[in-house]
Design a protein around this motif. Structure first.
Motif, mmCIF file in Angstrom:
data_model
loop_
_atom_site.group_PDB
_atom_site.id
_atom_site.type_symbol
_atom_site.label_atom_id
_atom_site.label_comp_id
_atom_site.label_asym_id
_atom_site.label_seq_id
_atom_site.Cartn_x
_atom_site.Cartn_y
_atom_site.Cartn_z
ATOM 1 N N SER A 310 0.807 -1.227 0.000
ATOM 2 C CA SER A 310 0.000 0.000 0.000
ATOM 3 C C SER A 310 0.836 1.271 0.000
ATOM 4 N N LEU A 311 2.125 1.183 -0.315
ATOM 5 C CA LEU A 311 2.992 2.363 -0.214
ATOM 6 C C LEU A 311 2.561 3.458 -1.186
ATOM 7 N N GLN A 312 2.147 3.086 -2.404
ATOM 8 C CA GLN A 312 1.742 4.103 -3.366
ATOM 9 C C GLN A 312 0.505 4.858 -2.868
ATOM 10 N N ARG A 313 -0.442 4.146 -2.284
ATOM 11 C CA ARG A 313 -1.616 4.815 -1.718
ATOM 12 C C ARG A 313 -1.209 5.710 -0.549
ATOM 13 N N PHE A 314 -0.309 5.241 0.285
ATOM 14 C CA PHE A 314 0.143 6.053 1.417
ATOM 15 C C PHE A 314 0.809 7.330 0.911
ATOM 16 N N ALA A 315 1.650 7.216 -0.124
ATOM 17 C CA ALA A 315 2.309 8.395 -0.680
ATOM 18 C C ALA A 315 1.293 9.365 -1.270
ATOM 19 N N ALA A 316 0.242 8.832 -1.911
ATOM 20 C CA ALA A 316 -0.797 9.699 -2.457
ATOM 21 C C ALA A 316 -1.507 10.468 -1.346
ATOM 22 N N CYS A 317 -1.802 9.791 -0.230
ATOM 23 C CA CYS A 317 -2.447 10.464 0.904
ATOM 24 C C CYS A 317 -1.507 11.479 1.548
ATOM 25 N N TRP A 318 -0.254 11.162 1.624
ATOM 26 C CA TRP A 318 0.778 12.074 2.144
ATOM 27 C C TRP A 318 0.788 13.359 1.313
ATOM 28 N N LEU A 319 0.865 13.235 0.006
ATOM 29 C CA LEU A 319 0.896 14.404 -0.856
ATOM 30 C C LEU A 319 -0.408 15.197 -0.754
ATOM 31 N N LEU A 320 -1.551 14.515 -0.730
ATOM 32 C CA LEU A 320 -2.837 15.207 -0.624
ATOM 33 C C LEU A 320 -2.980 15.919 0.712
ATOM 34 N N ALA A 321 -2.449 15.345 1.790
ATOM 35 C CA ALA A 321 -2.534 15.980 3.102
ATOM 36 C C ALA A 321 -1.821 17.326 3.087
ATOM 37 N N VAL A 322 -0.619 17.367 2.518
ATOM 38 C CA VAL A 322 0.117 18.630 2.424
ATOM 39 C C VAL A 322 -0.641 19.613 1.546
ATOM 40 N N PHE A 323 -1.164 19.126 0.424
ATOM 41 C CA PHE A 323 -1.898 19.988 -0.503
ATOM 42 C C PHE A 323 -3.134 20.589 0.168
ATOM 43 N N LEU A 324 -3.923 19.773 0.814
ATOM 44 C CA LEU A 324 -5.164 20.247 1.429
ATOM 45 C C LEU A 324 -4.886 21.186 2.599
ATOM 46 N N PHE A 325 -3.911 20.835 3.431
ATOM 47 C CA PHE A 325 -3.641 21.646 4.614
ATOM 48 C C PHE A 325 -3.173 23.047 4.225
ATOM 49 N N PHE A 326 -2.195 23.127 3.339
ATOM 50 C CA PHE A 326 -1.647 24.441 3.013
ATOM 51 C C PHE A 326 -2.517 25.203 2.011
ATOM 52 N N THR A 327 -3.374 24.504 1.268
ATOM 53 C CA THR A 327 -4.363 25.218 0.467
ATOM 54 C C THR A 327 -5.369 25.914 1.373
ATOM 55 N N ALA A 328 -5.702 25.287 2.488
ATOM 56 C CA ALA A 328 -6.630 25.901 3.445
ATOM 57 C C ALA A 328 -5.996 27.063 4.197
ATOM 58 N N ALA A 329 -4.658 27.110 4.275
ATOM 59 C CA ALA A 329 -3.976 28.175 5.012
ATOM 60 C C ALA A 329 -4.079 29.493 4.251
ATOM 61 N N ALA A 330 -4.198 30.590 4.979
ATOM 62 C CA ALA A 330 -4.284 31.903 4.344
ATOM 63 C C ALA A 330 -2.941 32.352 3.795
ATOM 64 N N THR A 331 -1.867 32.069 4.532
ATOM 65 C CA THR A 331 -0.517 32.421 4.078
ATOM 66 C C THR A 331 0.045 31.259 3.267
ATOM 67 N N LYS A 332 0.542 31.566 2.081
ATOM 68 C CA LYS A 332 1.042 30.516 1.189
ATOM 69 C C LYS A 332 2.424 30.891 0.683
ATOM 70 N N LEU A 333 3.343 29.916 0.747
ATOM 71 C CA LEU A 333 4.702 30.074 0.255
ATOM 72 C C LEU A 333 5.110 28.803 -0.483
ATOM 73 N N PRO A 334 5.968 28.908 -1.516
ATOM 74 C CA PRO A 334 6.405 27.690 -2.215
ATOM 75 C C PRO A 334 7.071 26.683 -1.291
ATOM 76 N N SER A 335 7.795 27.163 -0.270
ATOM 77 C CA SER A 335 8.499 26.239 0.627
ATOM 78 C C SER A 335 7.547 25.352 1.413
ATOM 79 N N TYR A 336 6.279 25.750 1.540
ATOM 80 C CA TYR A 336 5.318 24.919 2.268
ATOM 81 C C TYR A 336 5.079 23.586 1.562
ATOM 82 N N TRP A 337 5.405 23.512 0.274
ATOM 83 C CA TRP A 337 5.211 22.272 -0.465
ATOM 84 C C TRP A 337 6.332 21.272 -0.199
#
Length: 592
Positions: A310-337
């Motif tokens: 299930s590593l590929q699924r875990f990596a997909a959730c890992w990437l989506l978690a970062v995407f969703l969390f920092f998309t919800a944040a008001a302050t955005k910087l490239p380094s947050y990715w």
């Protein structure tokens, strides 16, 4: 086993080449890295390892782990011999964290090959997909805490999945490393790991099994045991200013409001995702789709996978978690990715194992576009505007680096297309990556050295001249462009002000009333002059004309003045009569 060791050895060698080679050959890059470096050096020199301090003020923006690691290196003897520019000590924690993460990605795929017929190739490709990410390359070689967070959080997430795949063995490792991530950047590490696990457990339809194997309650207790003592001591010693600055401003307010004008649209991380994995972004998107799997519309869970597969699924959730969390944040910087780039590396390599033609073809097309872009350098280089480096375009046109970059990318295209046609996409991916790894020391690092010579060296040189020209207790100020490297290299408290009329008034008022350790307040009778580093654009402003400064030196666009404070105060009084007011006493959360 011997083959696995060879893959890890190759990963280590390439990682050292990407992140450690010539790490100390250039100076600190303004604006943030000198603040980290100066704070860490102050820890080593003063013995105060609790609160980072820079330019005479406490620095509450980040937890201490990166400062401790840098400070331990600054405490080593013989700094002038092996660390003359201060950058080995300041950058090595970021670089080693990046190399270690490459090894962690490779080792995980060697241990759990995910049905790969070539586990060594997949492991090396994943490590390179992370290490060659433009974001990883930039932040892995500068003196800030982002790469250290990515390394600690990345290891914690990898260990979490490995525990799940192994049936709950060594569950405590992930939580101990998570404590280090909290000491590297703050509570955001816990939130990102928690969101990743929730998404993964939901898609796997196995939240109960994940909970049982990872044991989050005792695990979070271990995380707290590692991280909370420093937070408690800092709060006890510093009190409300630490609470308001670290938790209120640098964590809560950054998420709920825009700070430092870092405002961006909600879709900001979509182009960041694309750029951060170039030229193999199509493989990343394919890997993300494969990892999520075929969703069923009843609450959208996918078909469960065996934990060890299930590593590929875990990596997909890992990437989506970062995407969703920092998309919800008001302050955005490239380094947050940056915390998502290890997951992207896994997704790229795992997608190449069962690649679709369109994904590999688009990756080659992007490589061709980038090679062509470098080849067309003479057409677009004259469009660059760099006020701090007026000779940059001419030097780039005269140097071989841009045509050489085109040659490396063209070679990557040819080798990738040949290997992909002869064998498979995974072989093509590795063939494409290896010339790009050589591109970094052959082209990218010389370009960085050129930028350092044109942009940063003038400030270093003026810092040295200010130290030698300084009279006893004479203050030092920088006006216009604010470069903390002046403080780092001069080893002096520096008064930083901008180029507007109120900033002249601020300077005169601060010299008289503001005291910092190493820079007491004084009258013009007690200290009749001030050393000023000023850029040509600021010096041309009307309110700086007619002050009759003594020109001590000029480097690039900067000049070093000795300015009589009596004239400065006369001009300040004139501006005050015109309605200009000083504003330096207004509360600012990020003063230095």
């Amino acid at each position: 086993m011997t083959r696995h060791r060879l893959v890890l050895l190759c990963t280590l060698a390439i990682g050292l080449l990407l992140f450690v080679w010539q790490l100390g050959s250039t100076g600190l890059v303004d604006e943030t890295p000198p603040l980290f470096a100066a704070s860490a050096r102050a820890m080593a020199e003063t013995g105060d390892w609790l609160i980072p301090r820079v330019n005479g003020l406490p620095r509450y923006d980040k937890p201490p782990l990166v400062y401790w690691l840098m400070g331990a290196l600054y405490a080593l003897p013989g700094q002038q011999a092996w660390n003359p520019l201060g950058t080995w000590a300041a950058r090595l924690p970021s670089a080693l964290a990046s190399v270690a993460l490459m090894l962690g990605l490779a080792h995980t795929l060697l241990r759990w090959p995910q049905r790969s017929r070539a586990p060594g190739s997949t492991a090396l490709a994943a490590a390179l997909a992370y290490g060659l990410s433009p974001l990883a390359l930039v932040w892995g070689r500068i003196a800030v805490s982002d790469a250290l967070l990515a390394g600690c959080l990345g290891f914690s997430l990898l260990l979490s999945w490995r525990c799940y795949a192994a049936g709950g063995r060594r569950w405590w490792q992930a939580w101990l490393v998570l404590g280090l991530a909290v000491l590297a950047k703050g509570p955001v590490a816990v939130l990102l790991l928690g969101l990743t696990l929730l998404l993964f457990g939901w898609l796997q339809a196995d939240l109960g099994g994940l909970w049982a194997r990872l044991r989050p309650l005792p695990g979070l207790a271990l995380t707290a045991l590692v991280a909370l003592p420093w937070y408690g001591l800092a709060l006890l010693v510093e009190g409300e200013p630490f609470w308001q600055s670290f938790f209120g401003y640098h964590n809560l307010q950054r998420f709920t409001a825009v700070v430092n004008n870092h405002q961006a649209p909600w879709w900001f991380f979509v182009p960041v995702l694309v750029i951060a994995s170039l030229p193999v972004t199509p493989l990343l998107l394919l890997g993300l789709a494969q990892g999520l799997g075929r969703l069923r519309w009843r609450w959208l869970p996918a078909d469960p996978l065996a934990p060890e597969l299930s590593l590929q699924r875990f990596a997909a959730c890992w990437l989506l978690a970062v995407f969703l969390f920092f998309t919800a944040a008001a302050t955005k910087l490239p380094s947050y990715w940056l915390p998502a780039t290890p997951a992207a590396g896994l997704l790229v390599a795992l997608a190449a194992q069962r690649c679709r033609r369109w994904a590999w073809g688009l990756s080659l097309l992007l490589t061709a576009v980038l090679a062509g872009g470098f080849a067309a350098g003479p057409l677009w280089l004259p469009l660059i505007e760099a006020p701090e480096m007026p000779s940059l375009v001419a030097e780039l046109l005269a140097a071989p680096w841009v045509p050489l970059a085109a040659a490396f990318w063209a070679l990557a295209l040819l080798l990738g297309a040949w290997a992909g046609w002869r064998k498979d996409a995974l072989s093509g991916l590795l063939a494409l990556q290896l010339p790009l790894a050589a591109f970094v020391p052959a082209v990218l690092l010389p370009l960085v050295e050129l930028g350092d010579r044109l942009r940063a060296a003038p400030v270093r040189e003026l810092a040295a001249e200010a130290r030698s020209a300084r009279r006893p207790s004479e203050p030092l100020a920088m006006l216009g462009m604010l470069k903390p490297s002046l403080h780092y290299y001069s080893r002096r408290v520096v008064i930083f002000e901008g180029d507007e009329p109120q900033h002249l008034l601020n300077l005169a008022d601060r010299l008289r009333h503001e005291s910092r350790p190493g820079q007491p307040a004084s009258t013009s009778a007690q200290q009749p002059s001030v050393l000023v580093v000023i850029d040509s654009g600021t010096a041309a402003q009307p309110h700086w004309q007619g002050l009759k400064p003594q020109l001590l030196s000029r480097r690039g666009i900067y000049a070093l003045w000795r300015l009589e404070r009596s004239r400065l105060e006369q001009r300040a009084a004139q501006l005050q009569r015109q309605g200009v007011a000083a504003d330096w006493q207004l509360q600012r959360p990020e003063r230095y």
